[in-house]
Every structure is written in C-alpha cells, then in structure tokens.
Design an enzyme around this catalytic site. Structure first.
Site, PDB file in Angstrom:
ATOM      1  N   HIS A  43      -3.123   2.038  -2.417  1.00 46.56           N
ATOM      2  CA  HIS A  43      -4.152   1.132  -1.905  1.00 46.56           C
ATOM      3  C   HIS A  43      -4.843   0.341  -3.005  1.00 46.56           C
ATOM      4  O   HIS A  43      -5.277  -0.790  -2.779  1.00 46.56           O
ATOM      5  CB  HIS A  43      -5.165   1.918  -1.070  1.00 46.56           C
ATOM      6  CG  HIS A  43      -4.597   2.368   0.231  1.00 46.56           C
ATOM      7  ND1 HIS A  43      -4.534   1.568   1.333  1.00 46.56           N
ATOM      8  CD2 HIS A  43      -4.017   3.538   0.585  1.00 46.56           C
ATOM      9  CE1 HIS A  43      -3.964   2.214   2.321  1.00 46.56           C
ATOM     10  NE2 HIS A  43      -3.627   3.418   1.889  1.00 46.56           N
ATOM     11  N   ASP A  55      -4.619  -9.092   5.844  1.00 45.26           N
ATOM     12  CA  ASP A  55      -4.128 -10.013   4.818  1.00 45.26           C
ATOM     13  C   ASP A  55      -4.105 -11.449   5.335  1.00 45.26           C
ATOM     14  O   ASP A  55      -3.315 -12.263   4.898  1.00 45.26           O
ATOM     15  CB  ASP A  55      -2.741  -9.578   4.333  1.00 45.26           C
ATOM     16  CG  ASP A  55      -1.714  -9.518   5.456  1.00 45.26           C
ATOM     17  OD1 ASP A  55      -2.086  -9.729   6.629  1.00 45.26           O
ATOM     18  OD2 ASP A  55      -0.541  -9.253   5.164  1.00 45.26           O
ATOM     19  N   ASN A 111       0.828  -1.211   0.000  1.00 41.03           N
ATOM     20  CA  ASN A 111       0.000   0.000   0.000  1.00 41.03           C
ATOM     21  C   ASN A 111       0.860   1.258   0.000  1.00 41.03           C
ATOM     22  O   ASN A 111       0.564   2.214  -0.718  1.00 41.03           O
ATOM     23  CB  ASN A 111      -0.932   0.014   1.217  1.00 41.03           C
ATOM     24  CG  ASN A 111      -2.078  -0.964   1.087  1.00 41.03           C
ATOM     25  OD1 ASN A 111      -2.438  -1.373  -0.003  1.00 41.03           O
ATOM     26  ND2 ASN A 111      -2.640  -1.341   2.208  1.00 41.03           N
ATOM     27  N   ASP A 147      -5.367  -3.658  -2.939  1.00 45.30           N
ATOM     28  CA  ASP A 147      -6.633  -4.335  -3.219  1.00 45.30           C
ATOM     29  C   ASP A 147      -6.460  -5.392  -4.307  1.00 45.30           C
ATOM     30  O   ASP A 147      -7.030  -6.484  -4.222  1.00 45.30           O
ATOM     31  CB  ASP A 147      -7.703  -3.330  -3.650  1.00 45.30           C
ATOM     32  CG  ASP A 147      -8.132  -2.405  -2.517  1.00 45.30           C
ATOM     33  OD1 ASP A 147      -7.808  -2.686  -1.342  1.00 45.30           O
ATOM     34  OD2 ASP A 147      -8.795  -1.387  -2.828  1.00 45.30           O
TER      35      ASP A 147
END
Length: 145
Positions: free
Chosen positions: A10, A40, A5, A14
């Site tokens: 981000h 995660d 990230n 994703d």
C-alpha cells in the site's frame, strides 16, 4: 491500483497516487481545478484551446504512462485511461453532463493507450448516481419493500 497494492504494498500505491496527482497538476497548470474523485480516479476542469486538445491529451497520456520510482529503488510501470469532454462539442456547460460524457469516453478508450474526446454519443450513456451504467458499483440491487 489494486495490482500495485497487491504486488508492491500500500505504501507503493500511495506513492503512485501522489506521483499521478503531481503529474496531473503539472500538466493542468495553475488555472485548472483538479480533484480526486476516489480510488484512482481524478477529474480536471480546464480550458484547452481547440487546436491544441489532441496534442495536450497525447502529452497527458505520455506523462501518465511514465514509470514511477519508489523509495526502495523499485520501478512501477503504470497505465492510465483518459476521457475528456468539452462544452463546445457537447453544446453544454453542465458539469454533470460533461463528467458523464468524459467517463463514457474513458471507457471507450480503456486499454487503448489513447485519450478519447467525448462526442454526442458519449453524452447519451445512461448513468446511475453520476457513474456510467455497467461500471462496478452501478448494479441495481433488490429494493426494500
């Protein structure tokens, strides 16, 4: 995931999460239960024949360490740690005990590149709210009077 990230954004994080979920789903097959625990972390419940467990776990590690290609053409190298637990080794079908042991096994193998199959010693690790003691978020804070 934080490093992904922070480095790629981000949206990339994703994409990596979605790729990981797709890989886990493909590996686990149609008769497994798969879920994201948060962040995660994922959990899979499935039957794995005793003689094939090590090969299946090695296959999973290979799949999870395959780089992820982003929509913008960049490639993200990914890593994963895997802990597994089985009722026949731990002599229980209690999912809480199996999850706790798998979590302890995961931390034994962290950064090793190998999945770790839990044994009896992994089932004895103390846990706080289902998470291995010592993991982030498991510290004991001052209690209210």
């Amino acid at each position: 995931m934080k490093a992904i990230n922070d480095t790629f954004g981000h949206s990339a994080g994703d994409t990596v999460l979605a790729a990981t979920a797709a890989r886990l789903t493909a590996w686990a097959g149609p008769h497994a239960a798969l879920g994201r625990l948060g962040g995660d972390e994922f959990a899979i419940v499935l039957q794995a024949p005793r003689g094939r467990r090590e090969d299946r776990l090695a296959q999973l590690m290979k799949m999870l360490h395959t780089p992820v290609h982003l929509d913008d053409g960049q490639t993200v190298d990914v890593a994963a740690s895997v802990g597994a637990a089985t009722p026949d080794i731990l002599n229980t079908r209690d999912l809480s005990v199996l999850q706790q042991a798998a979590d302890a096994a995961l931390y034994d193998g962290k950064h090793s590149g190998h999945a770790v199959l839990a044994d009896a010693r992994h089932a004895t690790h103390p846990s706080i709210n289902g998470r291995r003691a010592g993991r982030p978020g498991t510290g004991i804070r001052a209690r209210a009077a």
